[in-house]
Design an enzyme around this catalytic site. Structure first.
Site, short mmCIF file in Angstrom:
data_model
loop_
_atom_site.label_atom_id
_atom_site.label_comp_id
_atom_site.label_asym_id
_atom_site.label_seq_id
_atom_site.Cartn_x
_atom_site.Cartn_y
_atom_site.Cartn_z
N LYS A 146 -13.22 2.52 -13.54
CA LYS A 146 -13.43 1.07 -13.45
C LYS A 146 -13.79 0.50 -14.83
O LYS A 146 -13.33 -0.58 -15.21
CB LYS A 146 -14.52 0.73 -12.42
CG LYS A 146 -14.08 0.93 -10.97
CD LYS A 146 -12.94 -0.01 -10.59
CE LYS A 146 -12.46 0.17 -9.17
NZ LYS A 146 -11.22 -0.56 -8.87
N ASP A 158 0.87 -1.19 0.00
CA ASP A 158 0.00 0.00 0.00
C ASP A 158 0.90 1.23 0.00
O ASP A 158 2.10 1.09 0.19
CB ASP A 158 -0.96 0.00 1.20
CG ASP A 158 -2.29 0.66 0.83
OD1 ASP A 158 -2.26 1.74 0.18
OD2 ASP A 158 -3.36 0.10 1.14
N TYR A 183 -14.92 7.47 -10.41
CA TYR A 183 -14.62 6.10 -9.97
C TYR A 183 -15.17 5.09 -10.99
O TYR A 183 -14.46 4.19 -11.45
CB TYR A 183 -15.26 5.90 -8.60
CG TYR A 183 -15.26 4.50 -8.05
CD1 TYR A 183 -14.07 3.88 -7.68
CD2 TYR A 183 -16.46 3.81 -7.86
CE1 TYR A 183 -14.09 2.60 -7.13
CE2 TYR A 183 -16.48 2.54 -7.31
CZ TYR A 183 -15.29 1.94 -6.95
OH TYR A 183 -15.30 0.67 -6.42
C1 AKB Z 1 -18.48 2.64 -3.43
O1 AKB Z 1 -19.50 2.92 -2.79
O2 AKB Z 1 -17.84 3.48 -4.09
C2 AKB Z 1 -18.02 1.21 -3.47
C3 AKB Z 1 -18.57 0.49 -4.65
C4 AKB Z 1 -20.02 0.20 -4.72
O3 AKB Z 1 -17.84 0.13 -5.53
N1 AKB Z 1 -18.39 0.54 -2.26
#
Ligand code: AKB
Length: 318
Positions: free
Chosen positions: A139, A31, A135
């Protein structure tokens, strides 16, 4: 077999390292910051630093890399640029460094956040990917990049799309955390104000199932896999269902709802439930916990932890 784990200090990483070691595997947890009290195998690794990655892979020569290091959805929206750097540049660095170092397999943690509004309910693997968060965008890109490395360079790339994970360990800035905090704060303080509407419904999973899924996809025979990254599902209660389950398990607890518009918008953009038929067919995925089984186990674990904390380290240590 030697396994290196990025993001080993996170909510999933710490549990995964424990599980792999229980199974007798040699594990190198990494990490950005080595936690206090970590064993001598733990290494500092910032996945945005390509030089550091190359050096560590050359030293350790792992067969498999579990790539978990990422900034989650809610924290990611506070600084999308930094999130891009960790999640996007970090994933590219990991794949490229693994290719050059001859790592055999990369296991990737994706998320329900790859999906966006108006997907079918339940949502199948191949529903349109139109995320609304940085995010989620990173991904999606990580999934595509991994699949590219597989067909272009023969790197064995596989992974799962996690629902919101619930455990006793503190999470790191996810939007699904309201579910976890109903338990953690319910036991700790007897009260919690959830940042979502009571009718909010997203796919959720208890951590032991999530860890088992990672181990199982990591070991599944390649000949059985028909895709790189799979939906996995466990249960999809509304936030009110979870609150009621917590209330049934704890005698005195008060759970209220005070929606935060930003996080509610993210939750509203995610699937309500996932269709995980390909994972069940290809590598025999099946969750062991439903909402009630999770509540029973988690509440007793949290109560035990709370008791340990109150008694203090010497007494708790026995
Ligand atoms: C988030 O809430 O960002 C994570 C996910 C659902 O990938 N827990």
């Amino acid at each position: 077999m030697k396994t290196l784990v990025t993001g080993a200090g996170g909510q999933v990483g710490a549990e995964l390292v424990r599980k792999l070691r229980q199974r007798g595997e040699t594990v190198v947890p990494t990490d950005r910051v080595v936690p206090e009290g970590a064993d001598e195998n733990y290494r500092a690794l910032d996945v945005t630093n390509r030089g550091e990655l190359d050096e560590l892979l050359a030293q350790e020569q792992p067969d498999v890399v579990y790539h978990l290091a990422a900034v989650l959805s809610a924290r990611g929206e506070e600084n999308p640029q930094a999130t891009y750097e960790v999640n996007q540049t970090g994933t590219y660095n990991v794949l490229e460094a693994c290719r050059q170092a001859g790592v055999r397999r990369v296991v990737f943690t994706s998320s329900i956040a790859v999906f966006g509004p108006r997907v079918p309910d339940p949502t199948p693997d191949d529903a349109p990917l139109s995320p609304t968060t940085m995010y989620g965008v990173t991904k999606v890109a990580g999934e595509l990049l991994g699949a590219y490395y597989e067909h272009r360079y023969g790197l064995d790339f596989r992974g799962v799309r996690f629902p919101g994970l619930i455990s006793a360990a503190e999470p790191g800035g996810g939007t699904s955390d309201y579910a976890l905090y109903m338990y953690v704060e319910g036991v700790r303080r007897g009260a919690y104000e959830a940042f979502c509407r009571p009718e909010t419904r997203i796919p959720l999973m208890y951590m032991p199932d999530g860890i088992r899924a990672l181990v199982e996809i990591g070991q599944a025979p390649k000949s059985r896999l028909t895709r790189c990254v799979y939906n996995i599902a466990a249960f999809s209660p509304t936030a009110a269902d979870i609150a009621q389950s917590v209330e049934r398990a704890l005698s005195r607890v008060s759970i209220a709802f005070s929606p935060d518009p930003h996080r509610q918008a993210i939750l509203d953009s995610w699937p309500r439930a996932l269709d995980d038929a390909p994972a069940r067919r290809d590598w025999d995925w099946a969750p062991a916990y439903d909402l009630e089984a999770m509540t029973e186990e988690l509440v007793s674990e949290l109560r035990a932890r709370e008791g340990d904390e109150r008694r203090g380290p010497r007494e708790a240590g026995g």
